[in-house]
Scaffold this motif. Structure first.
Motif, PDB file in Angstrom:
ATOM      1  N   GLY A   1       0.814  -1.207   0.000  1.00 55.46           N
ATOM      2  CA  GLY A   1       0.000   0.000   0.000  1.00 55.46           C
ATOM      3  C   GLY A   1       0.845   1.253   0.000  1.00 55.46           C
ATOM      4  O   GLY A   1       0.573   2.208  -0.735  1.00 55.46           O
ATOM      5  N   LEU A   2       1.894   1.273   0.815  1.00 57.84           N
ATOM      6  CA  LEU A   2       2.787   2.424   0.866  1.00 57.84           C
ATOM      7  C   LEU A   2       3.501   2.617  -0.467  1.00 57.84           C
ATOM      8  O   LEU A   2       3.604   3.740  -0.976  1.00 57.84           O
ATOM      9  N   GLY A   3       3.974   1.519  -1.035  1.00 55.95           N
ATOM     10  CA  GLY A   3       4.690   1.629  -2.305  1.00 55.95           C
ATOM     11  C   GLY A   3       3.823   2.143  -3.428  1.00 55.95           C
ATOM     12  O   GLY A   3       4.271   2.931  -4.264  1.00 55.95           O
ATOM     13  N   ASN A   4       2.561   1.723  -3.474  1.00 54.92           N
ATOM     14  CA  ASN A   4       1.666   2.187  -4.526  1.00 54.92           C
ATOM     15  C   ASN A   4       1.365   3.671  -4.391  1.00 54.92           C
ATOM     16  O   ASN A   4       1.278   4.402  -5.390  1.00 54.92           O
ATOM     17  N   ALA A   5       1.164   4.139  -3.155  1.00 53.54           N
ATOM     18  CA  ALA A   5       0.919   5.566  -2.934  1.00 53.54           C
ATOM     19  C   ALA A   5       2.143   6.379  -3.323  1.00 53.54           C
ATOM     20  O   ALA A   5       2.040   7.441  -3.946  1.00 53.54           O
ATOM     21  N   MET A   6       3.319   5.875  -2.955  1.00 46.89           N
ATOM     22  CA  MET A   6       4.550   6.572  -3.308  1.00 46.89           C
ATOM     23  C   MET A   6       4.756   6.584  -4.817  1.00 46.89           C
ATOM     24  O   MET A   6       5.192   7.590  -5.397  1.00 46.89           O
ATOM     25  N   ALA A   7       4.430   5.473  -5.476  1.00 51.32           N
ATOM     26  CA  ALA A   7       4.580   5.406  -6.931  1.00 51.32           C
ATOM     27  C   ALA A   7       3.668   6.413  -7.616  1.00 51.32           C
ATOM     28  O   ALA A   7       4.067   7.063  -8.600  1.00 51.32           O
ATOM     29  N   MET A   8       2.437   6.573  -7.111  1.00 50.25           N
ATOM     30  CA  MET A   8       1.523   7.544  -7.708  1.00 50.25           C
ATOM     31  C   MET A   8       2.074   8.960  -7.550  1.00 50.25           C
ATOM     32  O   MET A   8       2.049   9.756  -8.503  1.00 50.25           O
ATOM     33  N   ALA A   9       2.579   9.297  -6.357  1.00 46.17           N
ATOM     34  CA  ALA A   9       3.161  10.629  -6.145  1.00 46.17           C
ATOM     35  C   ALA A   9       4.357  10.845  -7.060  1.00 46.17           C
ATOM     36  O   ALA A   9       4.540  11.939  -7.617  1.00 46.17           O
ATOM     37  N   ALA A  10       5.188   9.797  -7.221  1.00 44.22           N
ATOM     38  CA  ALA A  10       6.360   9.910  -8.090  1.00 44.22           C
ATOM     39  C   ALA A  10       5.963  10.087  -9.552  1.00 44.22           C
ATOM     40  O   ALA A  10       6.568  10.886 -10.287  1.00 44.22           O
ATOM     41  N   GLU A  11       4.949   9.344 -10.001  1.00 39.02           N
ATOM     42  CA  GLU A  11       4.490   9.473 -11.384  1.00 39.02           C
ATOM     43  C   GLU A  11       3.954  10.870 -11.652  1.00 39.02           C
ATOM     44  O   GLU A  11       4.209  11.460 -12.721  1.00 39.02           O
ATOM     45  N   GLN A  12       3.202  11.414 -10.680  1.00 32.47           N
ATOM     46  CA  GLN A  12       2.696  12.775 -10.836  1.00 32.47           C
ATOM     47  C   GLN A  12       3.857  13.777 -10.891  1.00 32.47           C
ATOM     48  O   GLN A  12       3.809  14.760 -11.644  1.00 32.47           O
ATOM     49  N   MET A  13       4.905  13.525 -10.099  1.00 34.43           N
ATOM     50  CA  MET A  13       6.063  14.418 -10.099  1.00 34.43           C
ATOM     51  C   MET A  13       6.807  14.361 -11.431  1.00 34.43           C
ATOM     52  O   MET A  13       7.196  15.394 -11.986  1.00 34.43           O
ATOM     53  N   LEU A  14       7.006  13.165 -11.972  1.00 34.92           N
ATOM     54  CA  LEU A  14       7.682  13.050 -13.261  1.00 34.92           C
ATOM     55  C   LEU A  14       6.908  13.779 -14.357  1.00 34.92           C
ATOM     56  O   LEU A  14       7.494  14.472 -15.202  1.00 34.92           O
ATOM     57  N   LYS A  15       5.594  13.639 -14.327  1.00 29.90           N
ATOM     58  CA  LYS A  15       4.763  14.334 -15.311  1.00 29.90           C
ATOM     59  C   LYS A  15       4.919  15.850 -15.168  1.00 29.90           C
ATOM     60  O   LYS A  15       5.009  16.582 -16.166  1.00 29.90           O
ATOM     61  N   LEU A  16       4.929  16.329 -13.916  1.00 30.04           N
ATOM     62  CA  LEU A  16       5.080  17.764 -13.668  1.00 30.04           C
ATOM     63  C   LEU A  16       6.429  18.260 -14.187  1.00 30.04           C
ATOM     64  O   LEU A  16       6.516  19.334 -14.793  1.00 30.04           O
ATOM     65  N   MET A  17       7.477  17.480 -13.958  1.00 29.81           N
ATOM     66  CA  MET A  17       8.809  17.902 -14.388  1.00 29.81           C
ATOM     67  C   MET A  17       8.927  17.948 -15.909  1.00 29.81           C
ATOM     68  O   MET A  17       9.622  18.806 -16.465  1.00 29.81           O
ATOM     69  N   VAL A  18       8.232  17.043 -16.583  1.00 32.78           N
ATOM     70  CA  VAL A  18       8.240  17.051 -18.044  1.00 32.78           C
ATOM     71  C   VAL A  18       7.361  18.181 -18.579  1.00 32.78           C
ATOM     72  O   VAL A  18       7.786  18.985 -19.421  1.00 32.78           O
TER      73      VAL A  18
ATOM     74  N   LEU B   1      16.720  13.346 -12.236  1.00 29.06           N
ATOM     75  CA  LEU B   1      16.602  14.419 -11.247  1.00 29.06           C
ATOM     76  C   LEU B   1      15.709  14.023 -10.083  1.00 29.06           C
ATOM     77  O   LEU B   1      15.966  14.398  -8.929  1.00 29.06           O
ATOM     78  N   ALA B   2      14.653  13.254 -10.346  1.00 26.42           N
ATOM     79  CA  ALA B   2      13.745  12.851  -9.281  1.00 26.42           C
ATOM     80  C   ALA B   2      14.451  11.989  -8.244  1.00 26.42           C
ATOM     81  O   ALA B   2      14.103  12.017  -7.062  1.00 26.42           O
ATOM     82  N   SER B   3      15.442  11.242  -8.674  1.00 25.78           N
ATOM     83  CA  SER B   3      16.158  10.369  -7.756  1.00 25.78           C
ATOM     84  C   SER B   3      17.164  11.125  -6.900  1.00 25.78           C
ATOM     85  O   SER B   3      17.502  10.684  -5.808  1.00 25.78           O
ATOM     86  N   VAL B   4      17.622  12.281  -7.378  1.00 24.07           N
ATOM     87  CA  VAL B   4      18.675  12.992  -6.655  1.00 24.07           C
ATOM     88  C   VAL B   4      18.217  14.323  -6.050  1.00 24.07           C
ATOM     89  O   VAL B   4      18.909  14.876  -5.193  1.00 24.07           O
ATOM     90  N   ALA B   5      17.042  14.826  -6.450  1.00 21.66           N
ATOM     91  CA  ALA B   5      16.613  16.144  -5.982  1.00 21.66           C
ATOM     92  C   ALA B   5      15.187  16.188  -5.446  1.00 21.66           C
ATOM     93  O   ALA B   5      14.784  17.202  -4.884  1.00 21.66           O
ATOM     94  N   VAL B   6      14.423  15.110  -5.623  1.00 19.18           N
ATOM     95  CA  VAL B   6      13.035  15.075  -5.149  1.00 19.18           C
ATOM     96  C   VAL B   6      12.974  14.294  -3.850  1.00 19.18           C
ATOM     97  O   VAL B   6      13.535  13.195  -3.744  1.00 19.18           O
ATOM     98  N   ASP B   7      12.291  14.858  -2.851  1.00 24.24           N
ATOM     99  CA  ASP B   7      12.092  14.180  -1.567  1.00 24.24           C
ATOM    100  C   ASP B   7      10.718  13.541  -1.537  1.00 24.24           C
ATOM    101  O   ASP B   7       9.699  14.212  -1.772  1.00 24.24           O
ATOM    102  N   MET B   8      10.676  12.254  -1.229  1.00 30.68           N
ATOM    103  CA  MET B   8       9.423  11.524  -1.059  1.00 30.68           C
ATOM    104  C   MET B   8       9.104  11.431   0.434  1.00 30.68           C
ATOM    105  O   MET B   8      10.000  11.280   1.259  1.00 30.68           O
TER     106      MET B   8
END
Length: 355
Positions: free
Chosen positions: A295-312, A325-332
């Motif tokens: 459950g935690l991983g799926n919620a985190m994946a959704m937040a990450a996917e939304q972040m990648l879309k925003l960055m693009v 950049l998400a791996s080195v500059a984005v905080d989850m």
């Protein structure tokens, strides 16, 4: 133009979100509104957390209608011209405590209820009772816990709006003088969801009970619109909360909230998107805490996917660049684990995202 929405039994609804709820106010895009947001935990210490207006809501909204959730919403507000597919922009300008006290409940829905073996109420007080605009000079920086008591009004705290009658003999002073930084914010805020009536407890792409303490003065939140007029509402006001909200609640306390509503034509979103003075935050929701890592991983994946879309889309990066950049500059982070489904957030600094 500025207006005020007073919380009354006629302008509040309790425990649910529903697109069929009729608006109690209509505003033009760009209009500023001050809204009275009422905590559903006012009954934890009614001598400190209730005034005549709050008591009128308890008396005027029948207990059997407070379902299937728990929160008191003020609204909904129609934003003129908002259409499905639009983005509603909510600029949070200031928050002023209605009363100087708030309640924290270590509840049956908290992370360690079984280990604790009971439910416990702790009452907090703002250190400066003279209240001023939130986020500005004069607003109290800290709250302190002043006393606690075991919840005994019923077997489990499952009835929205239950009142624990004051009992001085049961109120135990907090063991030390500790100061908690105040982070005034709205736990519940959003637009009318798709479909029929739903509980106010689980958050979703429509917003609702996101419980992100960053939804406070100076921030701007964006929501996808699903219905004509958006159906905007606020509720679940807090003095302070930590990421996770592990015992069950924040410091639940009524607030007067001044905000500006408008339509953001240049920023399409699929889920709540937050802008603070320093960061952009995306959100993800999935599963329950009892689902563990999944459950935690799926919620985190959704937040990450939304972040990648925003960055693009907003940052202009390629997906390869955004992923790096998400791996080195984005905080989850974990927003909360107690609202039926897990909430996570991802934050990127303005210096990385903005061109």
């Amino acid at each position: 133009m500025s207006s005020r929405l007073i919380a009354t039994p006629d302008t509040c609804f309790w425990g649910y979100l529903d697109a069929s709820e009729q608006p109690v106010m209509s505003v033009a895009p760009g209009e500023t509104v001050t809204i009275e947001a009422i905590t559903h935990h006012s009954g934890d210490a009614p001598d400190l957390l209730m005034d005549d207006g709050i008591r009128a809501i308890w008396d005027g909204i029948a207990p059997e209608t407070r379902a299937p959730g728990v929160h008191i919403m003020t609204g909904p507000i129609e934003v003129q011209g908002a259409r499905p597919g639009d983005t509603l922009r909510v600029e949070l300008l200031s928050m002023t405590p209605r009363l100087a006290y708030g309640s924290n409940c270590a509840a049956n829905w908290g992370l360690f209820h079984e280990k604790m073996g009971k439910e416990r109420i702790t009452i907090y007080e703002l250190l400066d009772p003279v209240l001023a605009d939130a986020g500005g000079p004069g607003f109290p920086e800290f709250a302190k816990p002043i006393f606690g008591f075991d919840f005994t009004a019923m077997e489990l705290y499952t009835l929205p709006g239950v009142i624990s009658e004051p009992d001085e003999s049961a109120r135990q002073p907090f063991s030390r003088d500790v100061r908690v930084p105040v982070r005034p914010h709205l736990g519940v805020m959003g637009v009318a969801p798709e479909g029929g009536r739903v509980s106010s407890i689980p958050p979703g792409v429509f917003g609702g009970n996101v419980d992100n303490w960053r939804f406070g003065p100076g921030s701007t939140v964006h929501y996808p619109v699903f219905h004509e007029g958006a159906g905007f509402y606020v509720g679940d006001p807090h003095f302070a909360q930590g990421d996770g909200e592990i015992c069950g609640t924040a410091i639940e306390a009524s607030l007067d909230v001044t905000l500006r509503l408008s339509i953001a034509d240049d920023l399409p979103v699929q889920a709540p998107l937050l802008r603070t003075d320093t960061h952009w935050y995306t959100h993800g929701f999935s599963g329950g805490i009892d689902e563990g890592v999944g459950g935690l991983g799926n919620a985190m994946a959704m937040a990450a996917e939304q972040m990648l879309k925003l960055m693009v889309d907003r940052g202009g990066y390629t997906m390869d660049e955004a992923y790096s950049l998400a791996s080195v500059a984005v905080d989850m982070g974990v927003t909360q684990v107690v609202d039926g489904i897990v909430g996570c957030h991802a934050g990127v600094p303005h210096s990385i995202l903005d061109r």
